[in-house]
Motif scaffolding. Structure first.
Motif, short mmCIF file in Angstrom:
data_model
loop_
_atom_site.label_atom_id
_atom_site.label_comp_id
_atom_site.label_asym_id
_atom_site.label_seq_id
_atom_site.Cartn_x
_atom_site.Cartn_y
_atom_site.Cartn_z
N ASP A 138 13.44 37.18 8.71
CA ASP A 138 13.58 35.76 9.06
C ASP A 138 12.20 35.15 9.35
O ASP A 138 12.03 33.94 9.29
N LYS A 139 11.25 36.00 9.70
CA LYS A 139 9.91 35.51 10.06
C LYS A 139 8.98 35.42 8.85
O LYS A 139 7.95 34.77 8.89
N LEU A 140 9.36 36.11 7.79
CA LEU A 140 8.47 36.26 6.64
C LEU A 140 7.98 34.91 6.12
O LEU A 140 8.77 34.02 5.86
N PHE A 141 6.68 34.79 5.98
CA PHE A 141 6.03 33.59 5.45
C PHE A 141 6.25 32.34 6.31
O PHE A 141 6.11 31.23 5.83
N THR A 142 6.66 32.50 7.56
CA THR A 142 6.90 31.31 8.37
C THR A 142 5.84 31.12 9.46
O THR A 142 5.88 30.12 10.17
N TYR A 143 4.94 32.06 9.62
CA TYR A 143 4.05 32.00 10.78
C TYR A 143 2.96 30.95 10.65
O TYR A 143 2.37 30.77 9.60
N LYS A 144 2.75 30.26 11.76
CA LYS A 144 1.66 29.29 11.85
C LYS A 144 0.67 29.84 12.87
O LYS A 144 1.06 30.21 13.98
N PRO A 145 -0.60 29.90 12.50
CA PRO A 145 -1.57 30.46 13.45
C PRO A 145 -1.76 29.55 14.66
O PRO A 145 -1.32 28.41 14.67
N THR A 146 -2.43 30.09 15.66
CA THR A 146 -2.75 29.34 16.86
C THR A 146 -3.47 28.04 16.51
O THR A 146 -4.37 28.04 15.68
N GLY A 147 -3.03 26.95 17.11
CA GLY A 147 -3.70 25.67 16.88
C GLY A 147 -4.45 25.23 18.11
O GLY A 147 -4.58 25.98 19.07
N LYS A 148 -4.90 23.99 18.08
CA LYS A 148 -5.69 23.48 19.20
C LYS A 148 -4.85 23.44 20.49
O LYS A 148 -5.32 23.79 21.56
N ASN A 149 -3.59 22.99 20.35
CA ASN A 149 -2.73 22.88 21.53
C ASN A 149 -1.52 23.78 21.45
O ASN A 149 -0.63 23.69 22.29
N GLY A 189 6.49 31.18 14.82
CA GLY A 189 7.11 31.41 13.52
C GLY A 189 8.60 31.69 13.64
O GLY A 189 9.19 31.55 14.71
N GLY A 190 9.20 32.09 12.54
CA GLY A 190 10.64 32.32 12.47
C GLY A 190 11.32 31.10 11.89
O GLY A 190 10.83 29.97 12.03
N PHE A 191 12.45 31.31 11.24
CA PHE A 191 13.18 30.18 10.65
C PHE A 191 14.47 29.90 11.42
O PHE A 191 14.58 28.90 12.10
N SER A 192 15.43 30.82 11.33
CA SER A 192 16.70 30.56 12.03
C SER A 192 16.63 31.02 13.47
O SER A 192 17.43 30.59 14.31
N ILE A 193 15.73 31.93 13.78
CA ILE A 193 15.56 32.40 15.15
C ILE A 193 14.07 32.34 15.48
O ILE A 193 13.38 33.35 15.55
N PRO A 194 13.58 31.11 15.66
CA PRO A 194 12.15 30.94 15.90
C PRO A 194 11.72 31.54 17.23
O PRO A 194 12.56 31.77 18.11
N THR A 195 10.44 31.76 17.37
CA THR A 195 9.90 32.21 18.64
C THR A 195 10.14 31.13 19.69
O THR A 195 10.41 29.98 19.36
N THR A 196 10.01 31.51 20.95
CA THR A 196 10.23 30.51 22.01
C THR A 196 9.26 29.34 21.82
O THR A 196 9.63 28.19 22.03
N PHE A 197 8.04 29.65 21.44
CA PHE A 197 7.05 28.58 21.30
C PHE A 197 7.44 27.62 20.17
O PHE A 197 7.43 26.41 20.35
N LYS A 198 7.84 28.19 19.05
CA LYS A 198 8.24 27.32 17.95
C LYS A 198 9.46 26.49 18.34
O LYS A 198 9.57 25.32 17.96
#
Ligand SMILES: [Zn+2]
Lengths: 332, 566
Positions: free
Chosen positions: B76-87, B92-101
């Motif tokens: 579910d995470k494959l190819f969905t990750y976004k690296p750390t940004g400024k804020n 990542g994750g699509f149907s079960i995203p990380t808490t941050f997403k």
């Protein structure tokens, strides 16, 4: 067909992730533009031209583009990922995920490839002249969609967990395969021209596995159905046919239950298990023992490290307990 | 604190009655204000849509089953990750995203308050750990009561005071927000290899029926005057013909009047109604029961519902309805996780691919939208996907598009492989209603806030309310293509959370000051319940009572709603 020649000029310090090396990305681009495409190293991003010299240009479409890659590419991952058409030829070895999710076209690696190659492949042709490591043509971790179409040919050996969750296409291995072949398979055809180490077709629902050498030990959930004449490589041959995995669900077609099938040439099946067991009992010669000692000199290797070394170097599969005693012996 | 004035936007706000009228919205000290000084920062919203922050009434976004979904679905995470940004942190994750997403994506869509729909009390600490790690949005969690041994025994013995005392204790101990009921009795029956598929199926050993459980908890909820009503996922979810079970469940609330000081008007919230509105008796003759459910719902004003729209994606189903997940894995043969939560509930997880080319999936898609269009009162009808069960919450903008555009629905219907069969099995082709932005504001802001008993604080733009304000780049009078709706709602131009600008031009610029909502319902001391709790922990629980409570450090920024339930 236009040709792009990529030559790796230096061995990257970290592994190079090069999912942009595909005819799809190169099509319609000049050497300059190709060189601008990104590659990843750890948490940094670089350009293809930082590591490769680029000659030639991409064709009008992916199908009109051929990429020839040379240089020490052992640490380059993701070559040909998701490619749909065209050709890639690699002169040396490649790292993991070569031909991953490949959908069409052709990739020919003249050396060896690492693990997870051709995972989730849906079409095209992937040819390896040397050996492939683990999870060849399997599914991505957790996924249930392994190889679904196309053709994989490995002239040497393949590692463990080959064709996990395979449900279409053909895999042809010239040499031996390690454990867990075709686990969870639900279709497709696998030919192993050497030996299979065991746990063949575990939880297989459907599909055909040919092992032309020996299956070290057939799973207890397979039943010998009898002898059958089957065409392989254009000629009819007699095989012992095993059906299973009896612990798994199976569909029906025209009232008949469809099983996974393992084909072993007649005359070899009976000999298979005892021969393999004899091999297991093999001990190391004094010379081999010396070699092991030398290889791990001044180290504290784990049982698994030593066991793998012995298997890779001498083709002897020792039990962990045996290896553990051997390590104790070497210490003394 | 900074002041803002959002000028000349088209404001849609049921609280103040603005239906796209051009008006200014002022923000001061974290609240909506009448006016601001001339130092206020000006945001030009001319030709844009201005609404209050949206309120999510039902999603599975935190806790052990969500996390087990993440664990066992690396694909579910494959190819969905976004690296750390400024804020922002890596996400990542699509149907079960990380808490941050989860936090970022809700905020980008203009959602500022979210309710986690099923908290197993035994694992409440885990739920709150994840809530704490979900930035920006205010969150609460509903502990599950519908398969709880204490509840069964007290109800069976007609001990309503003890039920109330136990509810009060559990809400406080788990820092919970409302009474959630999932497959009443059925999840406990699953522990015996059985299920309750009608409201009259007795639970093994306890000999109590789903109807008695629902009626008992409903009575307790109103006796205690909690801010939200009982929140129910009824029996027989996902099975052809289940709409009769749904109606039987809704009928339990007939004639009951709400009792609370929070402005809540319903006594029962039925969740993800799409999964409960099926006719036919097999998957072969499966068809929509949306009309029957909507008719009943339109006549009975003391209930609210959320839709549970199927979005036709590959997703992850997860529910405290253990037997249902077992049923599902035997249908699609995909991997299955299951757990029995001791005296409280059960849970299961199975990935699911809603394939538009499969007739049943396309019918499910239609049923969700039918319910949204046939329900006459948007103040009682809320948009959800039962995230991630029918699809990820990140598809809400797409559902809004479908609800607002008949053309986009018809195009979908025509595009299905089994188009004729889908049209024959549903009513959607003949419904040409198109929801307005005002109605969307009712369904996503005012309505859910009111049903949660939070309408004095959230879901509106009246002075004194929390300054959760969103500006979307959308002008209702000038929509040429329905795609504009989806695009605008996917990434807001501006989002304020409690007066802090958290999203600008669709990007997260500030992690806000996230709060955890929970309900402190005060009841008289009850020694019997205290003794029963201790006994049950001694005899049955695998955990020590001291390790059970969600102590305050799990909830570093609480927003406590106090209720005098004496
Ligand atoms: Zn739910």
């Amino acid at each position: 067909m236009d040709i792009v020649k990529l030559t790796l000029t230096k061995v990257p310090e970290l592994y190079l992730e090069a999912e942009n090396i595909t005819p799809d990305h190169f099509a319609g681009k000049t050497a300059q533009q190709i060189g601008e495409l990104h590659v990843h190293l750890g948490n940094t991003t670089a350009k293809i031209s930082d590591y490769f010299t680029v000659e030639g240009k991409g064709g009008a479409t992916a199908a009109d583009t051929k990429i020839i890659i040379s240089g020490p590419t052992d640490k380059v991952k993701y070559i040909g990922m998701k490619m749909t058409a065209g050709e890639i030829e690699v002169q040396g070895n490649t790292d993991m995920y070569t031909a991953a999710w490949m959908a069409g076209g052709k990739i020919h690696v003249k050396g060896n490839v690492d693990s997870f190659c051709a995972i989730g492949m849906t079409g095209g042709e992937f040819i390896v002249d040397g050996n492939a490591k683990n999870y060849l043509a399997a599914s991505y971790r957790g996924d249930w969609r392994g190889m679904q179409g196309g053709k994989v040919i490995v002239k040497g050996n393949a590692g463990s967990d080959t064709a996990t969750f395979m449900n279409g296409g053909t895999i042809d291995i010239g040499g031996n395969v390690d454990v867990h072949l075709g686990t969870h398979a639900e279709g497709g055809k696998i030919i192993v021209r050497g030996n299979a180490k065991g746990r063949v077709g575990g939880q297989m629902v459907k599909g055909d596995i040919f092992v032309l050498g020996q299956v070290e030990r057939m799973m207890p959930t397979y039943i010998l159905k009898g002898e059958e004449e089957v065409e392989l490589d254009g000629k009819k041959q007699m095989f012992h046919v095993w059906i299973g995995d009896m612990g798994e669900r199976h569909g029906k077609r025209k009232g008949e239950i469809i099983y996974g099938k393992i084909y072993v040439p007649s005359g070899k099946a009976e000999a298979a298990a005892p021969a393999a067991r004899a091999e297991r009992k093999k001990k190391l010669t004094d010379k081999q023992l010396e070699q092991v000692k030398e290889a791990f000199k001044g180290q504290e290797p784990t049982v698994q490290q030593v066991r793998t070394y012995i298997y890779d170097t001498f083709d002897i599969d020792m039990k962990p307990m045996q290896v553990s005693r051997l390590i104790d012996g070497l210490k003394r | 604190m900074s002041e803002y004035i959002i000028k000349n936007g088209k404001v849609y706000d049921p609280k103040t009655g603005l239906k796209g009228d051009v008006a200014d919205v002022c923000i001061k000290d974290g609240k909506i204000a009448d006016k601001v000084s001339n130092k206020a920062k000006v945001i030009d919203a001319k030709g844009k849509t201005v609404m209050a922050g949206a309120v999510e009434v039902h999603a599975h976004v935190a806790g052990p089953k969500v996390n087990e979904g993440r664990n066992y679905r690396p694909e579910d995470k494959l190819f969905t990750y976004k690296p750390t940004g400024k804020n922002t942190r890596m996400s990542g994750g699509f149907s079960i995203p990380t808490t941050f997403k989860t936090g970022y994506e809700y905020a980008r869509m203009g959602y500022t308050t979210v309710m986690e729909a099923a908290m197993p009390p035994l694992y409440a600490r885990h739920v709150h750990e994840e809530i704490k790690d979900t930035p920006i949005i205010d969150e609460g969690a509903f502990p599950v009561f519908g398969n709880n041994w204490f509840v069964f025994e007290y109800l069976k013995n007609n001990e309503m005071d003890n039920v109330c005392a136990y509810i009060s204790w559990l809400l406080k101990t788990t820092k919970g927000y409302a009474i959630k009921i999932v497959n009443p009795g059925g999840s406990e029956a699953w522990g015996w290899g059985e299920n309750c598929t009608t409201v009259n199926d007795p639970v093994p050993y306890f000999d109590i029926t789903p109807a008695e459980i629902v009626k008992g908890l409903l009575t307790a909820n109103e006796k205690m005057g909690l801010p939200h009503s009982i929140h129910i996922h009824s029996n027989n979810l996902g099975n052809p013909g289940n709409y009769t079970t749904t109606l039987d469940t809704l009928k339990i609330a007939e004639g009951v009047k709400p009792n609370n000081k929070f402005g809540r008007e319903q006594v029962l919230h039925h969740t993800h109604v799409q999964f409960h509105s099926y006719k036919g008796d097999s998957w072969a003759n499966f068809e929509s029961g949306a009309k029957e459910i909507a008719d009943y719902f339109n006549k009975n004003k003391n209930m609210t519902m959320d839709l549970g729209c199927v979005t036709l994606d590959e997703t992850t189903t997860m529910t405290a309805d253990g037997p249902f997940e077992h049923h599902l894995t035997s249908l699609n043969h995909l991997k299955w996780a299951n757990v029995d939560v001791e005296l409280e509930t059960s849970s299961g997880i199975v990935p699911y691919v809603y394939d538009p080319n499969i007739k049943v999936c396309a019918i499910q898609w239609a049923i969700g939208l039918e319910l949204g269009l046939l329900a006459k009162d948007p103040m009682r009808t809320f948009i959800t996907t039962d995230h991630p069960n029918a699809g990820p919450f990140t598809r809400y903008p797409r559902i809004m598009k479908w609800l607002m555009s008949d053309k986009s629905r018809q195009a979908m219907l025509k595009g299905f492989k089994n188009s004729d069969k889908v049209i024959a099995a549903t009513n959607l082709a003949s419904i040409d209603r198109e929801l307005t932005l005002y109605e969307i504001a009712q369904m996503t802001r005012a309505g859910p806030a009111k049903s949660l008993g939070l309408y004095d604080t959230f879901g509106g733009l009246a002075p004194g309310m929390d300054a959760d304000v969103v500006v979307y780049d959308l002008n209702e009078d000038k929509i040429k293509d329905a795609e504009e709706i989806e695009k605008a709602f996917s990434a807001a131009d501006y989002v304020f959370k409690s007066g802090t600008l958290v999203v600008e031009n669709g990007e997260v610029i500030n992690n806000g000051n996230k709060r955890t909502l929970w309900v402190d319902a005060k009841v008289p001391m009850n020694e019997q319940v205290e003794r029963d709790v201790q006994m049950k922990f001694l005899k049955f629980y695998s955990m020590n009572l001291n390790n059970y409570e969600v102590s305050n450090h799990y909830v570093p920024n609480p927003y406590v709603i106090e209720v005098d339930s004496n």
